[in-house]
Design a protein around this motif. Sequence first.
Motif, PDB file in Angstrom:
ATOM      1  N   VAL A  13       0.864  -1.179   0.000  1.00  0.00           N
ATOM      2  CA  VAL A  13       0.000   0.000   0.000  1.00  0.00           C
ATOM      3  C   VAL A  13       0.898   1.225   0.000  1.00  0.00           C
ATOM      4  O   VAL A  13       1.715   1.421   0.916  1.00  0.00           O
ATOM      5  CB  VAL A  13      -0.928   0.007   1.235  1.00  0.00           C
ATOM      6  CG1 VAL A  13      -1.755   1.278   1.251  1.00  0.00           C
ATOM      7  CG2 VAL A  13      -1.822  -1.232   1.222  1.00  0.00           C
ATOM      8  N   SER A  14       0.752   2.063  -1.026  1.00  0.00           N
ATOM      9  CA  SER A  14       1.597   3.257  -1.164  1.00  0.00           C
ATOM     10  C   SER A  14       0.749   4.506  -1.002  1.00  0.00           C
ATOM     11  O   SER A  14      -0.343   4.618  -1.576  1.00  0.00           O
ATOM     12  CB  SER A  14       2.268   3.276  -2.545  1.00  0.00           C
ATOM     13  OG  SER A  14       3.062   2.130  -2.732  1.00  0.00           O
ATOM     14  N   LEU A  15       1.240   5.424  -0.150  1.00  0.00           N
ATOM     15  CA  LEU A  15       0.586   6.717   0.021  1.00  0.00           C
ATOM     16  C   LEU A  15       1.179   7.704  -0.963  1.00  0.00           C
ATOM     17  O   LEU A  15       2.294   7.536  -1.476  1.00  0.00           O
ATOM     18  CB  LEU A  15       0.747   7.222   1.459  1.00  0.00           C
ATOM     19  CG  LEU A  15       0.199   6.309   2.568  1.00  0.00           C
ATOM     20  CD1 LEU A  15       0.325   7.003   3.917  1.00  0.00           C
ATOM     21  CD2 LEU A  15      -1.247   5.933   2.297  1.00  0.00           C
ATOM     22  N   SER A  16       0.453   8.772  -1.189  1.00  0.00           N
ATOM     23  CA  SER A  16       0.898   9.763  -2.168  1.00  0.00           C
ATOM     24  C   SER A  16       2.215  10.395  -1.759  1.00  0.00           C
ATOM     25  O   SER A  16       2.976  10.873  -2.599  1.00  0.00           O
ATOM     26  CB  SER A  16      -0.176  10.849  -2.347  1.00  0.00           C
ATOM     27  OG  SER A  16      -0.484  11.442  -1.088  1.00  0.00           O
ATOM     28  N   GLY A  17       2.531  10.356  -0.460  1.00  0.00           N
ATOM     29  CA  GLY A  17       3.794  10.948  -0.009  1.00  0.00           C
ATOM     30  C   GLY A  17       4.968  10.020  -0.185  1.00  0.00           C
ATOM     31  O   GLY A  17       6.099  10.402   0.123  1.00  0.00           O
ATOM     32  N   GLY A  18       4.725   8.782  -0.640  1.00  0.00           N
ATOM     33  CA  GLY A  18       5.813   7.859  -0.891  1.00  0.00           C
ATOM     34  C   GLY A  18       5.962   6.771   0.168  1.00  0.00           C
ATOM     35  O   GLY A  18       6.767   5.859  -0.001  1.00  0.00           O
ATOM     36  N   THR A  19       5.240   6.865   1.269  1.00  0.00           N
ATOM     37  CA  THR A  19       5.333   5.839   2.307  1.00  0.00           C
ATOM     38  C   THR A  19       4.636   4.578   1.831  1.00  0.00           C
ATOM     39  O   THR A  19       3.540   4.625   1.267  1.00  0.00           O
ATOM     40  CB  THR A  19       4.700   6.330   3.616  1.00  0.00           C
ATOM     41  OG1 THR A  19       5.317   7.555   4.009  1.00  0.00           O
ATOM     42  CG2 THR A  19       4.884   5.295   4.717  1.00  0.00           C
ATOM     43  N   VAL A  20       5.296   3.408   2.045  1.00  0.00           N
ATOM     44  CA  VAL A  20       4.755   2.125   1.611  1.00  0.00           C
ATOM     45  C   VAL A  20       4.555   1.229   2.854  1.00  0.00           C
ATOM     46  O   VAL A  20       5.444   1.124   3.703  1.00  0.00           O
ATOM     47  CB  VAL A  20       5.692   1.432   0.611  1.00  0.00           C
ATOM     48  CG1 VAL A  20       5.146   0.063   0.221  1.00  0.00           C
ATOM     49  CG2 VAL A  20       5.899   2.291  -0.637  1.00  0.00           C
ATOM     50  N   TYR A  21       3.374   0.592   2.922  1.00  0.00           N
ATOM     51  CA  TYR A  21       3.072  -0.359   3.996  1.00  0.00           C
ATOM     52  C   TYR A  21       2.763  -1.689   3.343  1.00  0.00           C
ATOM     53  O   TYR A  21       2.174  -1.738   2.269  1.00  0.00           O
ATOM     54  CB  TYR A  21       1.857   0.096   4.815  1.00  0.00           C
ATOM     55  CG  TYR A  21       2.027   1.505   5.364  1.00  0.00           C
ATOM     56  CD1 TYR A  21       2.734   1.720   6.539  1.00  0.00           C
ATOM     57  CD2 TYR A  21       1.466   2.598   4.684  1.00  0.00           C
ATOM     58  CE1 TYR A  21       2.879   3.007   7.030  1.00  0.00           C
ATOM     59  CE2 TYR A  21       1.616   3.876   5.184  1.00  0.00           C
ATOM     60  CZ  TYR A  21       2.328   4.079   6.357  1.00  0.00           C
ATOM     61  OH  TYR A  21       2.469   5.335   6.848  1.00  0.00           O
ATOM     62  N   THR A  22       3.167  -2.754   3.979  1.00  0.00           N
ATOM     63  CA  THR A  22       2.969  -4.079   3.380  1.00  0.00           C
ATOM     64  C   THR A  22       2.242  -5.000   4.357  1.00  0.00           C
ATOM     65  O   THR A  22       2.335  -4.862   5.586  1.00  0.00           O
ATOM     66  CB  THR A  22       4.309  -4.724   3.007  1.00  0.00           C
ATOM     67  OG1 THR A  22       5.085  -4.913   4.182  1.00  0.00           O
ATOM     68  CG2 THR A  22       5.067  -3.845   2.019  1.00  0.00           C
ATOM     69  N   THR A  23       1.515  -5.930   3.747  1.00  0.00           N
ATOM     70  CA  THR A  23       0.959  -7.069   4.480  1.00  0.00           C
ATOM     71  C   THR A  23       0.902  -8.211   3.489  1.00  0.00           C
ATOM     72  O   THR A  23       1.396  -8.080   2.353  1.00  0.00           O
ATOM     73  CB  THR A  23      -0.424  -6.749   5.072  1.00  0.00           C
ATOM     74  OG1 THR A  23      -0.835  -7.839   5.888  1.00  0.00           O
ATOM     75  CG2 THR A  23      -1.471  -6.524   3.968  1.00  0.00           C
ATOM     76  N   SER A  24       0.345  -9.336   3.843  1.00  0.00           N
ATOM     77  CA  SER A  24       0.341 -10.477   2.920  1.00  0.00           C
ATOM     78  C   SER A  24      -0.962 -11.230   3.037  1.00  0.00           C
ATOM     79  O   SER A  24      -1.654 -11.150   4.060  1.00  0.00           O
ATOM     80  CB  SER A  24       1.526 -11.403   3.206  1.00  0.00           C
ATOM     81  OG  SER A  24       1.421 -11.927   4.506  1.00  0.00           O
ATOM     82  N   ILE A  25      -1.271 -11.962   1.952  1.00  0.00           N
ATOM     83  CA  ILE A  25      -2.425 -12.847   1.953  1.00  0.00           C
ATOM     84  C   ILE A  25      -2.005 -14.151   1.311  1.00  0.00           C
ATOM     85  O   ILE A  25      -0.975 -14.231   0.627  1.00  0.00           O
ATOM     86  CB  ILE A  25      -3.629 -12.249   1.187  1.00  0.00           C
ATOM     87  CG1 ILE A  25      -3.242 -11.992  -0.280  1.00  0.00           C
ATOM     88  CG2 ILE A  25      -4.150 -10.995   1.857  1.00  0.00           C
ATOM     89  CD1 ILE A  25      -4.427 -11.581  -1.152  1.00  0.00           C
TER      90      ILE A  25
END
Length: 516
Positions: free
Chosen positions: A501-513
């Motif tokens: 998941v990427s925010l417009s400011g460049g921060t990326v968060y991850t999870t998995s399925i």
Amino acid sequence: GTPTATGPFNFDVTATDTNGCTGVLSYSITINCPTITVAPAALPNGTATIAYNQTVTASGGVGAYTYTVTAGTLPAGITISAGGLLSGITAVTGTFNFTVTATDTNGCFGTRAYTLVIGCPTISLAPAGLPNGTANAVYSQTITASGGVGAYTYTITAGALPTGLTLSAAGLLSGTPTATGTFNFTVMATDSNGCTGSRAYTLFINCPTIIINPAVLPNGATDSAYSQIITASGGVGTYTYSVTAGALPAGLTLSAAGVLSGTPTAAGTFNFTVRATDSNGCFGSQAYTLFISDATPPTVISMLPGVGATNVPVNTTVSITFSEDMDPLTIDNATFSLSDGAGAIAGTVAYNGATRTATFTPSGNLSFLTDYTASILGGIGGMTDLAGNPLASLDWIFRTAPDIACVFVEPVSFGLPFGSGEVVPIEFRLYDALGSEVTNAVATLVLQKYSGGLPSGLPLTPVSARGYNSGNTFRYAASGRVYIYRLDSRELSRGDWQLQVSLSGGTVYTTSIAIK
């Protein structure tokens, strides 16, 4: 006439007519004894040791009478006078047969056979009532008799004496009673003639004074084994111990045998009463005050933020809650501190006794995404409870939130697999560094499959189920306060996938399925 003498009498009777002529005739006459009657017909009974007095009289004779016993025997101590007075005091009992003869002045006499019964006297016993006794205490009381003859022999003829007491033949009631209660019995005194007298007695045997020891209990301490034997004396048999008032310190018990033992878990002053009951049900009591000092070190039962907490708001206050009341004078910046890698953080320390909570309030906001160490100083010179028991030193680390924090929610957050072709709802919330929700961010989604435990290959642009999302952009649903992407998994092969998941400011968060 009336002759007054008895015997033969000879005399001549001369008859002279008018011419003076005479004739003589000799006579002989005998005057016999009259019938002399002795009274009374029967004698009244007498009583041994009591004066007897009865006059015997005669009639039918001439002149005065002389009285004698001519057959049988009078009771010893009783005599008959010549004048007919039967009198005296006899010490014997029984039936006595004798004959009294009354002789008049002519020597004529009359007799009467008598039977005189000398009965038993009234024998009285003293005292009228017996003094009370006490169980397990020596008892002695002499019972006496009067009114009888000679020595007395004493016996119990009805009821029963208290256990432990005996009555001697001489009348001594003595011994050590071992039972309490009311005892009814009859004592008989028998004199030397076999005459008896009785008295019914009621004897009360009261409870003794039961003393409980020790008079004072030794002090105890929390978390330290305590044992004290309580004893009793003065009663009969074995004792049973119980607490009849107040309460023992938590962790202590009193056995029926009198052992006060256990490990106290609470400090304080405890007032209670112990009763010792003997085998007769008699009891004694002792009031005790037992002081239990606090020897239990305090502990930290919770802390906020918790150990290893993440995404902690930068405006957080650090707090710890203790297991017991603390000495507020030991809680300050020297014993409660906060630091990051560069040094100590300025702040103020306060203690709330009502909640047993200490707080460290930083002077300003903490830094984003930074590890902080909260430190509690215990031991010598550190925090203590009110009794001076030191707290163990404690350090723990927490991490502040980034500028924006992402929190995935169920079902993705549960880590459960999804079937191939299912719609996978990917939802998360965003928080700023102060913990407030962010609702106006722009977030996009790409996927990358895992291989060998690592993402590999080119990122894949997702397809939204039924056009719920526009391209790969999340929608914000105000009703659930979440960002949502409805992923159509039909384009995904089975296996584990990383969601980026990427925010417009460049921060990326991850999870998995996982697709199965």
